[in-house]
Design a protein around this motif. Structure first.
Motif, mmCIF file in Angstrom:
data_model
loop_
_atom_site.group_PDB
_atom_site.id
_atom_site.type_symbol
_atom_site.label_atom_id
_atom_site.label_comp_id
_atom_site.label_asym_id
_atom_site.label_seq_id
_atom_site.Cartn_x
_atom_site.Cartn_y
_atom_site.Cartn_z
ATOM 1 N N LEU A 1 0.834 -1.210 0.000
ATOM 2 C CA LEU A 1 0.000 0.000 0.000
ATOM 3 C C LEU A 1 0.865 1.256 0.000
ATOM 4 O O LEU A 1 0.506 2.261 -0.626
ATOM 5 C CB LEU A 1 -0.932 -0.011 1.215
ATOM 6 C CG LEU A 1 -1.996 -1.126 1.218
ATOM 7 C CD1 LEU A 1 -2.803 -1.092 2.518
ATOM 8 C CD2 LEU A 1 -2.915 -0.989 0.011
ATOM 9 N N SER B 1 1.019 4.318 -2.756
ATOM 10 C CA SER B 1 0.560 5.574 -2.174
ATOM 11 C C SER B 1 0.891 6.762 -3.080
ATOM 12 O O SER B 1 1.853 6.740 -3.856
ATOM 13 C CB SER B 1 1.196 5.772 -0.794
ATOM 14 O OG SER B 1 0.883 7.036 -0.270
ATOM 15 N N ARG C 1 1.057 -5.859 -4.647
ATOM 16 C CA ARG C 1 0.927 -4.659 -5.475
ATOM 17 C C ARG C 1 0.467 -5.018 -6.885
ATOM 18 O O ARG C 1 -0.445 -4.379 -7.440
ATOM 19 C CB ARG C 1 2.268 -3.922 -5.543
ATOM 20 C CG ARG C 1 2.246 -2.684 -6.432
ATOM 21 C CD ARG C 1 3.638 -2.129 -6.629
ATOM 22 N NE ARG C 1 4.503 -3.080 -7.298
ATOM 23 C CZ ARG C 1 4.513 -3.299 -8.615
ATOM 24 N NH1 ARG C 1 3.670 -2.638 -9.413
ATOM 25 N NH2 ARG C 1 5.342 -4.183 -9.144
ATOM 26 N N MET D 1 -10.849 0.174 -0.920
ATOM 27 C CA MET D 1 -9.649 -0.652 -1.060
ATOM 28 C C MET D 1 -9.756 -1.910 -0.205
ATOM 29 O O MET D 1 -9.455 -3.021 -0.662
ATOM 30 C CB MET D 1 -8.413 0.157 -0.666
ATOM 31 C CG MET D 1 -7.103 -0.602 -0.731
ATOM 32 S SD MET D 1 -6.640 -1.120 -2.414
ATOM 33 C CE MET D 1 -6.230 0.485 -3.131
#
Length: 278
Positions: free
Chosen positions: A94, A98, A164, A189
């Motif tokens: 995350l 970002s 990811r 999310m």
């Protein structure tokens, strides 16, 4: 009426067709393989191999302790390391996605460092460098905590990239649809994107579990007690006591008891994922 001239038929090319050449090539490969197996079977000294690796009386003495102690510890080290790696890998993934630049930079540095360093160095760092840097500090769980931390740090770097990629593989329309229903970005999310991503990345995560199961053998560099030994350490200790390699072979078979079923599960999940795409 003049006779029309007949168009000459080109002569057939002499030689083998592509299918025939492919069949001959496959036959040669099979022949070489069979010849190698026969050569190995004929030249190997099976008596010496059996004497060194297949002593039934030594193998019998290893049970049930190799299961109730060594295999149990190996599974425990692997599961706890996988849990730490998954939790830390999620956070790093995350951060990698970002919009805040420093977060992305820190995540990228972590991934490059821990993917580039051998797992052995991480174990040595946890066992030696941490006590020197922080005197009097004890990692929660003792040896089990150290192993979980060492395996987790290594696994997190790989899992972060896997997570990811899974998140980015989810269609962007899913986030847009969630936002149109009133979900905040964070809730969308957690509730929409990540569950779909995990269905995509489940096979590679299971592969990572197999790798951690084998990497747990590095626990011997932390200096474990008799009750904390895993399969490799247990097999090596007994091999030294008996001056025979049978315990190492039995320990290897115990590894296969876990890795082969996990590999089968991975292949099944990959096959189902491909069927779903079709």
């Amino acid at each position: 009426m003049a006779d029309t001239e007949k168009t000459p038929v080109p002569p057939r090319r002499k030689g083998l067709t592509r299918r025939q050449r492919r069949g001959i090539s496959r036959g040669i490969q099979y022949a070489v393989f069979v010849a190698a197996v026969i050569a190995f079977g004929v030249t190997a000294d099976w008596g010496r191999l059996q004497n060194q690796f297949a002593q039934v009386d030594i193998a019998e003495r290893m049970f049930p302790e190799i299961i109730t102690l060594a295999l149990k510890n190996t599974v425990l080290y692997t599961v706890t390391g996988f849990g730490v790696g998954l939790a830390l890998g999620m956070v790093i993934a995350l951060m990698r996605l970002s919009s805040v630049g420093p977060y992305r930079w820190l995540a990228g540095v972590y991934i490059e460092i821990f993917r580039g360093l051998p797992a052995l160095l991480i174990f040595i760092f946890i066992g030696v460098a941490v006590p020197l840097a922080f005197p009097g500090t004890e990692i929660v769980g003792g040896t089990y905590g150290k192993v979980a931390l060492a395996l987790g740090l290594v696994a997190a770097a790989y899992m972060a990239e896997t997570i990811r990629a899974g998140i980015q593989a989810v269609p962007k329309g899913q986030m847009e649809a969630a936002r149109s229903l009133g979900f905040s970005p964070g809730r969308a999310m957690v509730s929409i994107i990540i569950p779909q991503a995990f269905r995509i990345i489940l096979p590679p995560l299971t592969n990572e579990l197999v790798l951690l199961f084998k990497d747990s053998s590095l626990v011997l560099f932390l200096g474990v007690t008799l009750e904390e030994r895993e399969l490799s350490k247990y097999g090596r200790d007994l091999a030294s006591q008996t001056a025979n390699s049978t315990p190492i072979l039995v320990a290897g078979l115990c590894y296969l008891l876990i890795t082969i079923p996990l590999g089968f599960v991975v292949r099944r999940m990959e096959a189902k994922a491909q069927e779903a795409v079709r």
